[in-house]
Design a protein around this motif. Structure first.
Motif, short mmCIF file in Angstrom:
data_model
loop_
_atom_site.label_atom_id
_atom_site.label_comp_id
_atom_site.label_asym_id
_atom_site.label_seq_id
_atom_site.Cartn_x
_atom_site.Cartn_y
_atom_site.Cartn_z
N LEU A 3 0.83 -1.19 0.00
CA LEU A 3 0.00 0.00 0.00
C LEU A 3 0.87 1.25 0.00
O LEU A 3 1.95 1.27 0.59
CB LEU A 3 -0.89 0.02 1.25
N ALA A 4 0.38 2.29 -0.66
CA ALA A 4 1.06 3.58 -0.53
C ALA A 4 0.93 4.04 0.91
O ALA A 4 -0.13 3.88 1.53
CB ALA A 4 0.42 4.60 -1.48
N ARG A 5 2.03 4.55 1.46
CA ARG A 5 1.98 4.93 2.87
C ARG A 5 2.85 6.15 3.13
O ARG A 5 3.74 6.47 2.35
CB ARG A 5 2.41 3.77 3.76
N ARG A 6 2.54 6.81 4.23
CA ARG A 6 3.36 7.92 4.71
C ARG A 6 3.82 7.56 6.12
O ARG A 6 3.00 7.28 7.00
CB ARG A 6 2.60 9.23 4.71
N LEU A 7 5.14 7.57 6.31
CA LEU A 7 5.72 7.35 7.63
C LEU A 7 6.14 8.70 8.21
O LEU A 7 6.87 9.45 7.56
CB LEU A 7 6.93 6.43 7.53
N GLN A 8 5.67 9.00 9.39
CA GLN A 8 6.01 10.26 10.05
C GLN A 8 6.75 9.97 11.34
O GLN A 8 6.45 8.99 12.04
CB GLN A 8 4.74 11.07 10.36
N ALA A 9 7.73 10.81 11.68
CA ALA A 9 8.48 10.63 12.91
C ALA A 9 9.10 11.94 13.34
O ALA A 9 9.34 12.83 12.51
CB ALA A 9 9.57 9.57 12.71
N PRO A 10 9.39 12.08 14.63
CA PRO A 10 10.03 13.32 15.11
C PRO A 10 11.40 13.57 14.48
O PRO A 10 11.82 14.72 14.34
CB PRO A 10 10.17 13.08 16.62
N VAL A 11 12.10 12.47 14.08
CA VAL A 11 13.42 12.61 13.46
C VAL A 11 13.50 11.69 12.25
O VAL A 11 13.13 10.52 12.34
CB VAL A 11 14.55 12.27 14.44
N VAL A 12 13.98 12.22 11.15
CA VAL A 12 14.24 11.42 9.95
C VAL A 12 15.69 11.67 9.53
O VAL A 12 16.12 12.82 9.43
CB VAL A 12 13.28 11.77 8.79
N LEU A 13 16.41 10.57 9.29
CA LEU A 13 17.80 10.64 8.84
C LEU A 13 17.86 10.12 7.41
O LEU A 13 17.85 8.90 7.19
CB LEU A 13 18.70 9.80 9.75
N PRO A 14 17.94 10.99 6.41
CA PRO A 14 17.87 10.53 5.02
C PRO A 14 19.16 9.90 4.52
O PRO A 14 19.17 9.27 3.46
CB PRO A 14 17.56 11.81 4.25
N ALA A 15 20.27 10.05 5.26
CA ALA A 15 21.58 9.57 4.81
C ALA A 15 22.00 10.24 3.52
O ALA A 15 22.49 9.59 2.59
CB ALA A 15 21.61 8.04 4.68
N ASP A 16 21.81 11.54 3.46
CA ASP A 16 22.38 12.34 2.38
C ASP A 16 23.88 12.47 2.66
O ASP A 16 24.37 11.99 3.69
CB ASP A 16 21.69 13.69 2.29
N PRO A 17 24.66 13.06 1.75
CA PRO A 17 26.11 13.10 1.97
C PRO A 17 26.54 13.75 3.28
O PRO A 17 27.61 13.43 3.81
CB PRO A 17 26.62 13.89 0.76
N GLN A 18 25.74 14.67 3.82
CA GLN A 18 26.09 15.32 5.08
C GLN A 18 25.51 14.61 6.29
O GLN A 18 25.75 15.00 7.43
CB GLN A 18 25.60 16.78 5.09
N PHE A 19 24.72 13.58 6.06
CA PHE A 19 23.94 12.89 7.09
C PHE A 19 23.15 13.90 7.92
O PHE A 19 23.33 14.07 9.12
CB PHE A 19 24.80 12.00 7.99
N SER A 20 22.24 14.56 7.22
CA SER A 20 21.40 15.59 7.83
C SER A 20 20.43 14.98 8.83
O SER A 20 20.09 13.79 8.77
CB SER A 20 20.60 16.32 6.75
N VAL A 21 19.97 15.82 9.74
CA VAL A 21 18.95 15.44 10.72
C VAL A 21 17.71 16.28 10.43
O VAL A 21 17.74 17.51 10.57
CB VAL A 21 19.45 15.68 12.15
N ILE A 22 16.63 15.63 10.00
CA ILE A 22 15.37 16.31 9.70
C ILE A 22 14.46 16.18 10.91
O ILE A 22 14.19 15.07 11.37
CB ILE A 22 14.69 15.71 8.46
N ARG A 23 14.00 17.30 11.42
CA ARG A 23 13.09 17.30 12.55
C ARG A 23 11.65 17.32 12.04
O ARG A 23 11.32 18.04 11.11
CB ARG A 23 13.35 18.52 13.45
#
Length: 446
Positions: A3-23
């Protein structure tokens, strides 16, 4: 199909080259199992009607990428005890593997896959025998592998027949197959010391014609390849001369390298699987991680097999890699938590020549891990500085924090439990395999 889904969380770590922290982030997953959006929830597109929304506590991050493993060896965990690599292989492991049946490999991979998923490892680069059984077990559990059937040049194990078998398999099933492309087929020449030069040349030509990855042990111990160094200068130089570096090449271990070897890896884009735990247990040495990273060689982390480590926990490899790097350099910044997390995710995928795993970004497969923050390792929760959060994640929580896992958008682990396979039965099957493969060991009296 999921199923298509959306996962939501207080913190998401996309593992971009800088290893950003998305709040306060969101990860959108299509019905085909790929990511369509990863970023702040406030900037997310409107969810299509019927989208399943899961609101999670804690952290969302990519599934970990294990760049070198022999996970079907779970029946041999602990076998051989405290021996160096070559005696351990010749006296214990290879004789036991000679008794391995397809059902033993299936049982071993089933249990190994369960262990990896429970530790947040969604992809592993496997080199092993009984490839069809390993693949069947993987598809049953739901993880993702790059399968490289191992071959040698030993009596009864001719490399020509093994190479032809890999070619037939790829030509029949394709380079990638299974739900969500869970299986990728590769070539697994064991090592330069276990095969003649013409086998390496033939492997290079065959793999290049099919765009396939070649997965090989390289310079794991100082003693194993002394004759090759005398004849060719080094194992990497031999691999380059054989044409293996002209295609996709994954060098497992790569402990004993010269500056020239490292430059070869960098010039040809060779990926390296750094296995600090196995190398330390077998006293093989410590790879020159700082020099490899300085040369921009893509380096991922590997557990090696569960008989030489003895676990399948990439979080432990992150910690060991950081400790060894810092001790060698006498510098606590030699390898940071961000660096280690990148090696276990995005950089690991690059080492494998893959750009559709190991990161949360549009177009990549939705291999996602949910880390809970309710344990003592996150006493302050997620409302702390980014560096504090990542430190708690890598040094404190590790695999203990893994709660849920999705592979290609399909939930395969929920609250630490597999949704597909009974772990108790998997363990019983491995017990039967141990009895067959290690008949000389006395049964426990406890």
């Amino acid at each position: 199909m999921t199923l298509a889904r959306r996962l939501q969380a207080p913190v998401v770590l996309p593992a971009d080259p800088q290893f950003s922290v998305i709040r306060d982030g969101a990860v959108d997953v299509t019905a085909e199992g790929r990511i369509s959006y990863c970023g702040p929830l406030a900037g997310a597109p409107a969810a299509p009607p019927g989208t399943l929304v899961e609101r999670l506590t804690g952290i969302l991050m990519p599934g970990l990428v294990n760049t070198h493993a022999h996970s079907a060896m779970t029946p041999l965990r602990g076998a051989g005890g405290d021996r160096p690599l070559i005696p351990w292989l010749h006296e214990v492991i290879w004789p036991a593997e000679a008794r391995m049946r397809p059902q033993d490999a299936h049982a071993g991979m089933l249990l190994g896959s369960l262990e990896m998923l429970q530790h947040g490892i969604t992809t592993s680069a496997e080199m092993y025998m009984h490839g069809e059984s390993v693949v069947e077990a993987t598809l049953a559990v739901g993880n993702r592998i790059l399968m490289a059937p191992a071959y040698f040049d030993r009596p009864g194990e001719g490399w020509r027949e093994a190479l032809a078998a890999v070619e037939r398999w790829i030509d029949s099933d394709g380079l990638r197959f299974g739900p969500g492309d869970r299986i990728e087929l590769c070539y697994g020449p064991h090592s330069a010391y276990s095969l003649p030069l013409d086998a390496l040349v033939a492997t290079a030509e065959s793999a290049a014609s099919r765009g396939a990855l070649v997965h090989i042990h390289v310079a794991e111990t100082e003693a194993e390849d002394q004759s090759l160094r005398a004849a060719y200068g080094s194992v990497p130089q031999l691999l380059a001369d054989a044409g293996l570096m002209d295609g996709r090449l994954l060098a497992a271990h790569a402990v004993h390298l010269s500056g020239h070897d490292i430059r070869l890896f960098a010039d040809y884009g060779v990926g390296v699987a750094h296995c600090p735990g196995s190398n330390a247990k077998l006293a093989s040495g410590t790879a020159q991680l700082a020099a490899l990273r300085a040369a921009s060689v893509p380096v991922g982390l590997g557990t090696d097999g569960p008989a030489s480590n003895d676990d399948l926990d990439l979080w432990e490899e992150m910690r060991l890699a950081m400790m060894f790097a810092r001790t060698s350099a006498r510098n606590p910044l030699a390898l940071t938590g961000r660096d280690a997390l990148l090696m276990a995710t995005r950089l690991g995928s690059i080492a494998l020549g893959r750009h559709d795993i190991g990161r949360l970004e549009a177009g990549a497969w939705a291999d996602v891990v949910h880390v809970g923050v309710d344990g003592p390792y996150f006493a302050a929760g997620t409302d702390v500085a980014d560096e504090h959060l990542l430190s708690n994640l890598v040094w404190g929580a590790g695999s203990r924090g893994v709660q849920d896992v999705w592979v290609a958008g399909e939930k395969v682990v929920a609250r630490k439990q597999s949704l597909r396979v009974d772990p108790a039965e998997a363990q019983r099957a491995v017990g039967r395999a141990v009895t067959h493969m290690l008949p000389g060991e006395p049964a426990s009296k406890t």
